[in-house]
Motif scaffolding. Structure first.
Motif, PDB file in Angstrom:
ATOM      1  N   ALA A   1      12.245 -24.783  -8.935  1.00  0.00           N
ATOM      2  CA  ALA A   1      11.412 -23.956  -8.049  1.00  0.00           C
ATOM      3  C   ALA A   1      10.313 -24.799  -7.433  1.00  0.00           C
ATOM      4  N   GLU A   2      10.464 -25.150  -6.175  1.00  0.00           N
ATOM      5  CA  GLU A   2       9.401 -25.835  -5.415  1.00  0.00           C
ATOM      6  C   GLU A   2       8.914 -27.117  -6.093  1.00  0.00           C
ATOM      7  N   GLY A   3       9.829 -27.942  -6.552  1.00  0.00           N
ATOM      8  CA  GLY A   3       9.443 -29.209  -7.169  1.00  0.00           C
ATOM      9  C   GLY A   3       9.233 -29.131  -8.672  1.00  0.00           C
ATOM     10  N   ASP A   4       9.108 -27.909  -9.199  1.00  0.00           N
ATOM     11  CA  ASP A   4       8.984 -27.726 -10.657  1.00  0.00           C
ATOM     12  C   ASP A   4      10.344 -27.315 -11.221  1.00  0.00           C
ATOM     13  N   VAL A   5      10.516 -27.498 -12.533  1.00  0.00           N
ATOM     14  CA  VAL A   5      11.683 -26.939 -13.221  1.00  0.00           C
ATOM     15  C   VAL A   5      11.171 -26.094 -14.380  1.00  0.00           C
TER      16      VAL A   5
ATOM     17  N   TRP B   1       9.479 -29.538 -16.077  1.00  0.00           N
ATOM     18  CA  TRP B   1       9.119 -30.633 -15.170  1.00  0.00           C
ATOM     19  C   TRP B   1       8.099 -30.100 -14.165  1.00  0.00           C
ATOM     20  N   LYS B   2       7.052 -30.897 -13.919  1.00  0.00           N
ATOM     21  CA  LYS B   2       6.009 -30.469 -12.979  1.00  0.00           C
ATOM     22  C   LYS B   2       5.951 -31.450 -11.817  1.00  0.00           C
TER      23      LYS B   2
ATOM     24  N   SER C   1      12.648 -38.458 -10.448  1.00  0.00           N
ATOM     25  CA  SER C   1      13.593 -37.538 -11.099  1.00  0.00           C
ATOM     26  C   SER C   1      14.483 -36.929 -10.025  1.00  0.00           C
ATOM     27  N   PRO C   2      15.572 -36.245 -10.419  1.00  0.00           N
ATOM     28  CA  PRO C   2      16.434 -35.586  -9.430  1.00  0.00           C
ATOM     29  C   PRO C   2      15.686 -34.494  -8.650  1.00  0.00           C
ATOM     30  N   TRP C   3      14.503 -34.070  -9.159  1.00  0.00           N
ATOM     31  CA  TRP C   3      13.740 -32.991  -8.513  1.00  0.00           C
ATOM     32  C   TRP C   3      12.523 -33.530  -7.778  1.00  0.00           C
ATOM     33  N   GLY C   4      12.532 -34.819  -7.537  1.00  0.00           N
ATOM     34  CA  GLY C   4      11.388 -35.452  -6.894  1.00  0.00           C
ATOM     35  C   GLY C   4      10.447 -36.020  -7.937  1.00  0.00           C
TER      36      GLY C   4
END
Ligand SMILES: [Zn+2]
Length: 520
Positions: A139-143, A185-186, A197-200
């Motif tokens: 969600a918006e760069g967080d997990v 993840w933040k 990371s895969p999420w930025g």
């Protein structure tokens, strides 16, 4: 002897400890977040698990002790920003201080001390798998971890999702589906340490750190997971959720052991309440044995109220223990060889009973108060026997074997609690007071004290005792008693034995908490 039984927070019962692998014990303890100096509240956890580890080893288990260092955390970033330094300047400083405190308190070093910052790839792997399996979402760069996907969520703390929904609050900038969902993840914020990371770019959440590191070093289903009872929710609840979702197996850890908090006037000792004893302040006032005794004298699951009186009581107890060992040493030194006899056998029997009572108490969920009581029964028996020798009513050689057994047992059992019972480390202030006393006596009682007092504590006390012996030789016992009283005030205990006076540094001294605001 019987098996060890431990209170398991997961089942809320006292259960027999049956390890995953026979004869081994894999222990993971949540370590400190290194953003500030340690206080006695942190040391209670460290000492509680040190006693558990020492006891497991004493019972013959091969222990693997892993304790993490949380060096990625909001509070560390905050502190670094306040000081205008990189975060690793802050973490290195407090890791150093923490290790120094552990060493000073005779706390065994963990076999492995993983740092969160060095295990980011392991955390990223876990988070990826949790997303793939549908337990986590981006969600918006967080997990976030989706707590509704795991039917067992809440099993450690007994929390119910419905209640959590009512109680939780979603902060601005968070995009959670359920208020109790927690960040794995933040996304990176400007000026914060971050990793690819895969999420930025971003950094892990606190809970995933401990899951990744405990699973890496101990594997699924390890034996004991420990920490303070303030970590049960949400930290440990979330560790269980993400680890069991990740592996598809349970249990993550077999036994959950939690120590209660240190209290000051009814409130939890904490930085924010300004009611803490910094470890190093306490160490300046008391020997390590006294601090350990204070924290071990109350069962680990009961809150412990610390005040000056408790430290003074502990200092007296440690002094009694050390005194018994010293009087045993005196008997052993006097007897060239041990002949043995009924009194010796009686004392050896008392040592055996102390050992059995000690073990039974510790097997009962680490009842340290009961274990210390067993040690003090043996102290009383040892003192009774050695007093008879000192008074000339008993022969040293006939008591020697039993005294040697009692002495070894006292040292061994106290060692399981982590007490060293060595000579008291010489407190600089005691030496200072004795130096002042020597100077004062020289002025007041000139004829008894003529020569030069010397510099170190040994020389100073010998100087004062020599003057006291001169008073005794003149049958001036009131002066001799007065000198002994003043030595006691200065922190030196003198015993008059047929062989002459013997002295030691008393453990008792005063401790007052700082007046607050020290962590501003
Ligand atoms: Zn943890």
């Amino acid at each position: 002897m019987g098996p060890l039984r431990l209170h398991n927070t997961l089942t809320k019962k006292i259960e027999e400890f049956v390890p995953r692998d026979s004869g081994k014990a894999a222990l993971y303890v949540c370590g400190p977040t290194v953003y500030d100096s340690s206080h006695l509240g942190h040391m209670r956890a460290a000492i509680a698990f040190d006693v558990l580890r020492r006891y497991l080893e004493w019972k013959g288990f091969q222990v693997m002790h892993v304790q993490n260092l949380t060096d990625v955390d909001d509070r560390i970033i905050q502190r670094a920003q306040n000081e205008g330094v990189p975060t690793d300047v802050v973490t290195e400083r407090y890791i150093g201080e923490y290790r120094q405190a552990l060493q000073a308190l005779n706390i065994l070093q963990p076999h492995i001390e993983p740092r969160a910052s060095r295990h980011i790839p392991e955390m990223v792997e876990m988070i990826k798998a949790l997303i793939e399996r549908g337990y986590a979402y981006y969600a918006e760069g967080d997990v976030y971890f989706d707590v509704t996907k795991l039917s067992a969520y809440g099993k450690l703390s007994g929390r119910v999702l419905e209640e959590l929904k009512a109680g939780a609050r979603v902060e601005p900038g968070e995009f959670k589906r359920h208020p109790a969902d927690f960040a794995l993840w933040k996304r990176a914020k400007p000026g914060e340490p971050n990793w690819e990371s895969p999420w930025g770019r971003g950094r892990p959440g606190w809970h995933i750190e401990c899951s990744a590191m405990s699973l890496k070093y101990l594997g699924m289903g390890f034996d004991i997971h420990g920490g303070g009872d303030d970590l049960i929710f949400p930290h440990h609840e979330n560790e269980i959720a993400q680890s069991e979702a990740y592996t598809g197996r349970e249990p993550f850890a077999r036994y959950w052991i939690h120590n209660a908090m240190v209290m000051v006037r009814g409130e939890k000792m904490s930085k924010s309440l300004h009611n803490y004893f910094a470890v190093m302040d306490a160490m300046r006032r008391y020997p390590a044995d006294v601090i350990r005794y204070t924290l071990a004298s109350v069962h680990y699951r009961k809150p412990i109220e610390v005040d000056e009186e408790r430290f003074v009581d502990a200092a007296r107890a440690v002094d009694r223990l050390r005194g018994a060992v010293a009087s045993a040493d005196a008997v052993i030194a006097r007897a060239k060889s041990g002949i043995g006899g009924p009194a010796s056998q009686h004392l050896a029997g008392a040592a055996q009973r102390a050992r059995e009572t000690f073990e039974a108490a510790m097997d009962d969920d680490l009842n340290t108060a009961g274990a210390l009581a067993a040690i003090f029964n043996l102290v009383a028996e040892t003192n009774r026997a050695t007093d008879e020798v000192a008074k000339g009513q008993s022969d040293a050689a006939q008591l020697q074997p039993g005294v040697a057994t009692a002495r070894a047992t006292l040292k061994e059992l106290a060692g399981v609690i982590g007490l060293v019972l060595g000579e008291a480390p010489v407190d600089a202030r005691v030496a200072e007071r004795v130096r002042d006393l020597a100077a004062a006596l020289r002025r007041e009682a000139g004829p008894l004290f003529t020569d030069h007092p010397g510099q170190n504590l040994d020389e100073l006390v010998s100087y004062i005792l020599a003057g006291r012996e001169r008073a005794r030789a003149k049958k001036d016992f009131s002066t001799a008693d007065r000198i002994r009283g003043r030595l006691a005030e200065a922190g030196i205990v003198v015993e008059d034995l047929p062989t002459g006076p013997r002295w030691r540094v008393a453990a008792a001294d005063g401790l007052r908490p700082p007046t607050g605001g020290a962590d501003a």
